[in-house]
Design a protein around this motif. Structure first.
Motif, mmCIF file in Angstrom:
data_model
loop_
_atom_site.group_PDB
_atom_site.id
_atom_site.type_symbol
_atom_site.label_atom_id
_atom_site.label_comp_id
_atom_site.label_asym_id
_atom_site.label_seq_id
_atom_site.Cartn_x
_atom_site.Cartn_y
_atom_site.Cartn_z
ATOM 1 N N LEU A 1 5.974 7.242 -4.186
ATOM 2 C CA LEU A 1 4.919 7.762 -3.422
ATOM 3 C C LEU A 1 3.697 6.944 -3.711
ATOM 4 O O LEU A 1 2.940 6.935 -2.844
ATOM 5 C CB LEU A 1 4.638 9.249 -4.374
ATOM 6 C CG LEU A 1 3.640 10.122 -3.605
ATOM 7 C CD1 LEU A 1 3.840 10.210 -2.074
ATOM 8 C CD2 LEU A 1 3.462 11.458 -4.548
ATOM 9 N N HIS A 2 3.199 6.306 -4.699
ATOM 10 C CA HIS A 2 2.436 5.393 -4.971
ATOM 11 C C HIS A 2 2.456 4.345 -3.988
ATOM 12 O O HIS A 2 1.394 3.940 -3.204
ATOM 13 C CB HIS A 2 2.176 4.753 -6.335
ATOM 14 C CG HIS A 2 1.020 3.881 -6.423
ATOM 15 N ND1 HIS A 2 1.138 2.603 -6.299
ATOM 16 C CD2 HIS A 2 -0.171 4.059 -6.893
ATOM 17 C CE1 HIS A 2 0.100 1.864 -6.685
ATOM 18 N NE2 HIS A 2 -0.857 2.962 -6.838
ATOM 19 N N ARG A 3 3.730 3.759 -3.536
ATOM 20 C CA ARG A 3 3.664 2.721 -2.532
ATOM 21 C C ARG A 3 3.376 3.201 -1.249
ATOM 22 O O ARG A 3 2.677 2.554 -0.496
ATOM 23 C CB ARG A 3 5.046 2.117 -2.515
ATOM 24 C CG ARG A 3 5.360 1.162 -3.844
ATOM 25 C CD ARG A 3 6.734 0.408 -3.625
ATOM 26 N NE ARG A 3 7.819 1.452 -3.838
ATOM 27 C CZ ARG A 3 8.484 1.831 -4.952
ATOM 28 N NH1 ARG A 3 7.925 1.268 -6.261
ATOM 29 N NH2 ARG A 3 9.406 2.754 -4.533
ATOM 30 N N TRP A 4 4.025 4.392 -1.190
ATOM 31 C CA TRP A 4 3.916 5.028 0.554
ATOM 32 C C TRP A 4 2.247 5.157 0.622
ATOM 33 O O TRP A 4 1.528 4.846 1.780
ATOM 34 C CB TRP A 4 4.480 6.194 0.592
ATOM 35 C CG TRP A 4 4.439 6.891 1.743
ATOM 36 C CD1 TRP A 4 5.051 6.621 3.130
ATOM 37 C CD2 TRP A 4 3.640 7.840 2.125
ATOM 38 N NE1 TRP A 4 4.561 7.175 4.016
ATOM 39 C CE2 TRP A 4 3.824 8.333 3.687
ATOM 40 C CE3 TRP A 4 2.774 8.843 1.580
ATOM 41 C CZ2 TRP A 4 3.079 9.003 4.269
ATOM 42 C CZ3 TRP A 4 2.030 9.782 2.028
ATOM 43 C CH2 TRP A 4 2.089 9.994 3.479
ATOM 44 N N LEU A 5 1.494 6.028 -0.333
ATOM 45 C CA LEU A 5 0.145 6.092 -0.259
ATOM 46 C C LEU A 5 -0.620 4.874 -0.069
ATOM 47 O O LEU A 5 -1.651 4.842 0.548
ATOM 48 C CB LEU A 5 -0.464 6.965 -1.478
ATOM 49 C CG LEU A 5 0.014 8.391 -1.498
ATOM 50 C CD1 LEU A 5 -0.229 9.123 -2.759
ATOM 51 C CD2 LEU A 5 -0.856 9.285 -0.464
ATOM 52 N N THR A 6 -0.269 3.835 -0.864
ATOM 53 C CA THR A 6 -1.090 2.442 -0.764
ATOM 54 C C THR A 6 -0.797 1.868 0.554
ATOM 55 O O THR A 6 -1.974 1.558 1.141
ATOM 56 C CB THR A 6 -0.440 1.729 -2.118
ATOM 57 O OG1 THR A 6 -0.681 2.301 -3.230
ATOM 58 C CG2 THR A 6 -1.170 0.290 -1.880
ATOM 59 N N ALA A 7 0.161 2.203 1.279
ATOM 60 C CA ALA A 7 0.461 1.462 2.528
ATOM 61 C C ALA A 7 -0.177 2.366 3.670
ATOM 62 O O ALA A 7 -0.834 1.815 4.416
ATOM 63 C CB ALA A 7 2.147 1.545 2.960
ATOM 64 N N GLN A 8 -0.113 3.822 3.479
ATOM 65 C CA GLN A 8 -1.244 4.377 4.266
ATOM 66 C C GLN A 8 -2.590 4.188 4.233
ATOM 67 O O GLN A 8 -3.347 4.174 5.313
ATOM 68 C CB GLN A 8 -0.854 6.035 3.948
ATOM 69 C CG GLN A 8 0.729 6.357 4.250
ATOM 70 C CD GLN A 8 1.098 6.178 5.575
ATOM 71 O OE1 GLN A 8 0.436 6.701 6.529
ATOM 72 N NE2 GLN A 8 2.191 5.578 5.826
ATOM 73 N N LYS B 1 -3.982 1.356 3.241
ATOM 74 C CA LYS B 1 -4.289 0.193 3.855
ATOM 75 C C LYS B 1 -4.215 0.322 5.296
ATOM 76 O O LYS B 1 -5.128 -0.308 5.991
ATOM 77 C CB LYS B 1 -3.022 -1.002 3.385
ATOM 78 C CG LYS B 1 -3.355 -2.229 3.983
ATOM 79 C CD LYS B 1 -2.314 -3.335 3.265
ATOM 80 C CE LYS B 1 -2.432 -4.765 3.949
ATOM 81 N NZ LYS B 1 -1.525 -5.605 3.316
ATOM 82 N N SER B 2 -3.252 0.835 5.984
ATOM 83 C CA SER B 2 -3.169 0.902 7.410
ATOM 84 C C SER B 2 -4.424 1.845 7.950
ATOM 85 O O SER B 2 -5.046 1.205 9.179
ATOM 86 C CB SER B 2 -2.021 2.076 7.731
ATOM 87 O OG SER B 2 -1.900 2.267 9.080
ATOM 88 N N ALA B 3 -4.869 2.677 7.233
ATOM 89 C CA ALA B 3 -6.467 3.397 7.572
ATOM 90 C C ALA B 3 -7.368 2.595 7.120
ATOM 91 O O ALA B 3 -8.674 3.354 7.296
ATOM 92 C CB ALA B 3 -6.141 4.869 7.185
ATOM 93 N N ARG B 4 -7.361 1.705 6.540
ATOM 94 C CA ARG B 4 -8.664 0.940 6.025
ATOM 95 C C ARG B 4 -9.327 1.729 4.974
ATOM 96 O O ARG B 4 -10.766 1.647 5.024
ATOM 97 C CB ARG B 4 -9.234 0.033 7.006
ATOM 98 C CG ARG B 4 -8.472 -0.585 8.156
ATOM 99 C CD ARG B 4 -9.200 -1.192 9.144
ATOM 100 N NE ARG B 4 -9.937 -2.272 8.568
ATOM 101 C CZ ARG B 4 -11.039 -2.908 9.318
ATOM 102 N NH1 ARG B 4 -11.178 -2.893 10.529
ATOM 103 N NH2 ARG B 4 -11.690 -3.807 8.575
ATOM 104 N N ARG B 5 -8.584 2.266 4.093
ATOM 105 C CA ARG B 5 -9.319 3.077 3.171
ATOM 106 C C ARG B 5 -9.088 2.843 1.783
ATOM 107 O O ARG B 5 -7.842 2.230 1.814
ATOM 108 C CB ARG B 5 -9.008 4.522 3.273
ATOM 109 C CG ARG B 5 -9.448 5.347 4.248
ATOM 110 C CD ARG B 5 -9.547 6.836 4.268
ATOM 111 N NE ARG B 5 -8.044 7.355 4.860
ATOM 112 C CZ ARG B 5 -8.031 8.009 6.079
ATOM 113 N NH1 ARG B 5 -9.032 7.916 6.804
ATOM 114 N NH2 ARG B 5 -7.054 8.239 6.561
ATOM 115 N N SER B 6 -9.538 3.103 0.661
ATOM 116 C CA SER B 6 -8.925 2.865 -0.812
ATOM 117 C C SER B 6 -7.934 3.868 -0.807
ATOM 118 O O SER B 6 -7.825 4.956 -0.385
ATOM 119 C CB SER B 6 -10.362 2.839 -1.670
ATOM 120 O OG SER B 6 -10.650 4.041 -1.787
#
Length: 52
Positions: A15-22, A24-29
């Motif tokens: 879940l952490h990996r997925w949220l991190t990718a999301q 990054k894609s949205a250009r948010r922390s």
């Protein structure tokens, strides 16, 4: 956001990996991504409870 509260949050690694990718894609922390998703869900639930 008027007030903020700091918390420690444990997430499953996938879940952490997925949220991190999301994020990054949205250009948010990562923090901003989690807050954004929680606010969307809160607003959705509030709208559902207000509907007749």
């Amino acid at each position: 956001m008027d007030e903020e509260t700091k918390i420690t949050l444990r997430l499953p690694a996938d879940l952490h990996r997925w949220l991190t990718a999301q994020a990054k894609s949205a250009r948010r922390s990562l923090n901003s991504e989690i807050v954004h998703r929680l606010e969307i869900q809160r607003d959705t639930v509030a709208a559902d409870t207000e509907s007749p």
